[in-house]
Design a protein around this motif. Structure first.
Motif: not given
Length: 294
Positions: A272-288
């Motif tokens: 599921a492509e969306q699972c990868y994108k959601n994880a990537l966004n979660s990492f970005k938010m934590a980094l922010m």
């Protein structure tokens, strides 16, 4: 054999000759990539960073090894996807953009990961023929820096693999009750980390790759391009291990919610492509959040 120029010319074209000779029985792509020397620098870097994991990888087809080189190459696309577009080897007028790589290939098509790796490495912008040999040397600084990133990824994968169940359960989950998890753990007696082969406690439920890989892809959020001594390289924005220690539990709280949408099926999650994108966004938010906190 006394004709030095002739011998060098033969070596430079040796593998093309082998391909023509084997047009009905093609060599495995991994053998071709190894023959061209595209694994050489990555293997050298891996040995310098972690000899144990390097020894466990089957760099050459049929040489034996607990870890297939394709598994490492799949992870290598996390940084390689950020490499600038390069010329195609067969037609330099055509451009290959590494961002064409689809993150779902990491789980669903290791062969495609290797195929695209060979395509990238063969570019005249990435490699050139070695002096007096038929192998090629990597000349692209972005690719070299991506290899350096890649040497750390197996350790980080093992780190998440050994803790995945506890992280899931710590976010109001019951990992051991998932059907695919039960099935995997019932048939796995000696539980070990995939890359390092380190023992895992028998009472800890290990996870199918389909559950881990989309989450692991989120590490790409911790990478950036920067100039060092006039050269563009890919490097970590922050120490990935420290970041995981601090944020992975909260990220798991969001990530595990995707499992229900995929019927708790690791194959569906991994594809599921969306699972990868959601994880990537979660990492970005934590980094922010870290940047704001500073």
């Amino acid at each position: 054999m006394n004709d030095t120029a002739g011998v060098r010319n033969f070596r430079n074209h040796l593998f093309d000759i082998c391909e023509s000779r084997n047009n009905n029985v093609e060599l495995q792509l991994s053998a071709k990539v190894h023959q061209n020397g595209y694994f050489n620098e990555l293997e050298l870097m891996m040995r310098e960073h972690n000899e144990n994991i390097a020894d466990r990888i089957e760099w050459k087809t049929n040489d034996g090894g607990a870890v297939k080189v394709q598994d490492l190459i799949a992870l290598s696309w996390i940084p390689l996807q950020l490499v600038n577009p390069v010329r195609e080897a067969k037609d330099p007028k055509k451009i290959f953009n590494p961002s064409e790589f689809k993150e779902t290939y990491m789980y669903s098509s290791k062969g495609q990961c290797l195929k695209l790796f060979e395509r990238l490495m063969s570019s005249p912008d990435v490699s050139e023929k070695s002096a007096g040999d038929y192998t090629k040397d990597i000349i692209n600084e972005e690719v070299k820096s991506s290899f350096k990133i890649t040497t750390i990824l197996p350790e980080l994968y093992d780190y998440i693999y050994a803790r995945f169940a506890d992280l899931y359960n710590g976010n109001d989950g019951s990992f051991g009750r998932i059907g695919a998890v039960k099935k995997l753990n019932n048939k796995t007696k000696n539980k070990k980390t995939p890359f390092g082969g380190e023992p895992i406690k028998s009472d800890v439920n290990i996870s199918p790759d389909g559950f881990i890989l989309p989450l692991f892809y989120g590490l790409q959020a911790l990478l950036e391009k920067k100039k060092v001594n006039g050269k563009t390289i890919i490097d970590w924005v922050t120490d990935p291990k420290i970041f995981l220690d601090k944020h992975l539990s909260n990220i798991m709280g969001e990530y595990k919610g995707l499992f229900a949408l995929c019927d708790y099926d690791p194959q569906k999650v991994g594809k599921a492509e969306q699972c990868y994108k959601n994880a990537l966004n979660s990492f970005k938010m934590a980094l922010m959040q870290d940047k704001i906190a500073r």
